[in-house]
Design a protein around this motif. Structure first.
Motif, short mmCIF file in Angstrom:
data_model
loop_
_atom_site.label_atom_id
_atom_site.label_comp_id
_atom_site.label_asym_id
_atom_site.label_seq_id
_atom_site.Cartn_x
_atom_site.Cartn_y
_atom_site.Cartn_z
N LYS A 37 3.97 5.60 -5.60
CA LYS A 37 3.93 5.57 -7.07
C LYS A 37 2.89 6.58 -7.58
N ASP A 38 1.75 6.58 -6.90
CA ASP A 38 0.67 7.49 -7.28
C ASP A 38 1.14 8.95 -7.16
N MET A 39 1.82 9.25 -6.06
CA MET A 39 2.28 10.61 -5.81
C MET A 39 3.28 11.02 -6.89
N ASP A 40 4.16 10.07 -7.20
CA ASP A 40 5.18 10.34 -8.20
C ASP A 40 4.55 10.63 -9.56
N ALA A 41 3.53 9.84 -9.89
CA ALA A 41 2.86 10.02 -11.19
C ALA A 41 2.20 11.41 -11.25
N ARG A 42 1.58 11.80 -10.16
CA ARG A 42 0.92 13.11 -10.13
C ARG A 42 1.94 14.24 -10.30
N VAL A 49 -2.70 11.63 -0.80
CA VAL A 49 -2.51 11.11 0.56
C VAL A 49 -3.84 10.70 1.20
N LYS A 50 -4.93 11.04 0.55
CA LYS A 50 -6.23 10.82 1.19
C LYS A 50 -6.54 9.34 1.43
N GLU A 51 -6.29 8.51 0.43
CA GLU A 51 -6.61 7.08 0.58
C GLU A 51 -5.74 6.40 1.65
N PRO A 52 -4.40 6.60 1.64
CA PRO A 52 -3.63 6.01 2.74
C PRO A 52 -4.11 6.49 4.11
N LEU A 53 -4.48 7.75 4.20
CA LEU A 53 -4.97 8.26 5.48
C LEU A 53 -6.30 7.62 5.85
N GLU A 101 0.83 -1.22 0.00
CA GLU A 101 0.00 0.00 0.00
C GLU A 101 0.86 1.26 0.00
N VAL A 102 1.95 1.20 0.78
CA VAL A 102 2.86 2.35 0.82
C VAL A 102 3.47 2.56 -0.55
N GLN A 103 3.90 1.45 -1.17
CA GLN A 103 4.52 1.55 -2.50
C GLN A 103 3.53 2.11 -3.52
#
Ligand SMILES: [Zn+2]
Length: 540
Positions: free
Chosen positions: A76-81, A104-108, A70-72
């Motif tokens: 990855k998502d953040m990097d893509a954005r 960050v919303k979904e991990p939170l 999940e962290v990975q």
């Protein structure tokens, strides 16, 4: 990082229509009744075992963590954005803020859901009222709308044979009411936004702040919170039912280091609000000869210590600590709320209590009843307005003659010569027409009723002495006393900005609930309803 498998981490469920349509498509066209029954039974069994598995998994959760995968995925998502933003030179820091917040919303959400689950698991399955062991324990899930999106929680519940009720102890521990669809944070934000602005605007503002409040029924949620605030207020005011309790509250106000002698100022006023009582029955009631009055009084008061009143660098008066009372529920309600607030703010410790208001009779009756030792003062500007009204009536609006006639009388008021003012008005009477005669008589009575409350000279002289730099210590204190009721008038205007907008109609239940929230906020008691609000202010 351990691999904690997701609980019921399903994303937003498809709508009911979509599920039904899917089921129709999936259903084979012709089945015997027996086959249909078997199918149905199997489906029920499958659902039940899926639920049992989910509950068991939830019950076993002891740590709130994200799995490595999940962290990975998040990184990855953040990097893509960010890559997209860097590829577009026109995108600025605003886009960076927006995209990172979304990422960050979904991990939170996952972390919040798991943390809440761990917390729920740690709660003993006992009756929150009698602390007895609950019987027939089972598990049930519940979805809560939170700051980070929907959270699904499993809670143990059971029956209390002593109280004869089913209880969900974890719900209490998590700060969720029996039926609250929203988390405490969402409850608070709904209350805060809707007490400041109309709900339809609040939804849009919240959306810009990254909160989807349309899903929790913002208006209903705020109303529920308002009722909670009213409940809290009636307990707070109800602490004064006995003399011992009053003593206790009064001595609590005296806690802390001893202060210099101070003056407590109380200002009282009212404004009217429009309500939709008997909505839709207007014609019917009018035909029955009933008078429809949709305007009702909101009674308000403010209370503050004079030594908490200061000036900004720009010479604007500011009050650093003050209490408010505001209600649509009548004078008794105002009187009780104001008294409670005054006690909390030093009523029993004050050297002098000063009540300032316009000439309304109900105000002085309330003052006499609740604050019998207080000094009463008529708002200077109201007194002056009454003289101006006569001047305009006799000599025309804004004429030099009106100005010439009123000037010496205004000075007499400032010199505490109310008797002379009354004499001057009485002298006028024989020369007046009947209509004017009546008006002047009304004003004479106004000044006669309020003569004892019109003592301005001492304070005004003290102000002058301060300006000239010749003030004694006593005069410096006197100069701080207000001559008018500007503090309550501005408070009334501020409430009206929310409650008296064009086209607004209220119900008594609706306006009282929201006004109660607004007052709780202004009185600095917000954390009584939302303890987390206090911790966020101190922890940051
Ligand atoms: Zn019980």
């Amino acid at each position: 990082m351990t691999t904690t498998s997701a609980l019921t981490d399903t994303p937003a469920q498809p709508s009911r229509q979509v599920r039904r349509a899917g089921a129709r498509r999936a259903a084979p066209t012709r089945l015997t009744p027996e086959a249909q029954n078997r199918r149905l039974t199997q489906a029920i069994l499958d659902t039940a075992s899926a639920k049992a598995a989910a509950a068991a998994k939830a019950a076993a959760l002891a740590k709130a963590q994200l799995a490595e995968a999940e962290v990975q995925a998040w990184l990855k998502d953040m990097d893509a954005r960010l890559t997209v933003i860097f590829a577009h030179p026109e995108e600025n820091l605003g886009q960076i803020e927006e995209q990172l917040a979304r990422s960050v919303k979904e991990p939170l959400r996952l972390l919040a859901q798991r943390a809440a689950q761990v917390k729920a698991n740690a709660v003993a399955c006992r009756c929150p009222e009698c602390r007895g062991q609950l019987t027939q324990q089972r598990w049930l899930s519940r979805t809560i709308h939170s700051r980070f999106g929907p959270l699904t929680l499993w809670r143990r519940y059971g029956f209390c044979p002593h109280c004869g009720e089913w209880h969900f102890p974890a719900d209490y521990a998590l700060g969720l009411g029996r039926k609250a669809p929203a988390s405490p944070y969402v409850q608070e934000i709904s209350a805060l936004l809707v007490s400041k602005m109309p709900a339809e605007q609040a939804v849009l503002v919240a959306e810009r702040l990254g909160l989807d409040l349309s899903r929790c029924g913002l208006h209903q949620e705020a109303h529920r919170q308002g009722l909670k605030a009213e409940q809290w207020r009636s307990q707070f005011v109800g602490q004064l039912d006995t003399w011992e309790q009053i003593q206790l509250v009064a001595s609590a106000a005296a806690e802390g280091p001893p202060t210099q002698p101070f003056t407590l100022v109380i200002e009282i006023d009212a404004w009217d609000i429009r309500e939709r009582d008997n909505w839709g029955k207007t014609k019917e009631l009018r035909a029955a000869g009933q008078k429809l009055d949709r305007w009702h009084w909101v009674y308000m008061a403010t209370v503050f210590r004079l030594d908490h009143r200061g000036q900004t660098a720009g010479n604007r008066a500011v009050i650093t600590q003050r209490g408010y009372a505001a209600t649509r529920l009548g004078l008794e309600a105002l009187s009780a709320q104001l008294y409670r607030e005054a006690l909390a703010r030093g009523l029993c410790q004050a050297q002098l209590v000063l009540v300032i208001a316009d000439g309304a009779l109900w105000i002085w009756n309330l003052a006499k009843d609740r604050f019998p030792d207080a000094r009463q003062q008529l708002d200077l500007y109201h007194a002056e307005e009454h003289l101006w009204a006569i001047a305009h009536d006799l000599y025309g609006n804004g004429t030099p003659e009106a100005q010439a006639w009123v000037a010496p009388l205004l000075q007499q008021i400032r010199d505490d010569q109310t008797v002379a003012v009354i004499a001057a008005l009485t002298e006028l009477k024989p020369r007046l027409l009947e209509a004017q005669h009546k008006k002047v008589q009304t004003q004479i009575e106004y000044f006669e009723h309020n003569a004892q409350r019109m003592k301005y000279k001492e304070g005004l002289d003290a102000r002058k002495a301060c300006e000239e730099g010749k003030a004694t210590e006593e005069q410096k204190q006197l100069a701080k006393r207000p001559v008018g009721s500007g503090a309550i008038e501005s408070a009334c205007r501020q409430y009206q900005c929310r409650f008296k907008r064009t086209g607004q109609f209220w119900t008594t239940a609706g306006d009282e609930a929201l006004m109660c929230l607004e007052t709780l906020w202004r009185n600095g008691r917000w954390q009584e309803l939302y303890p987390h609000a206090k911790s966020s202010a101190t922890l940051n």
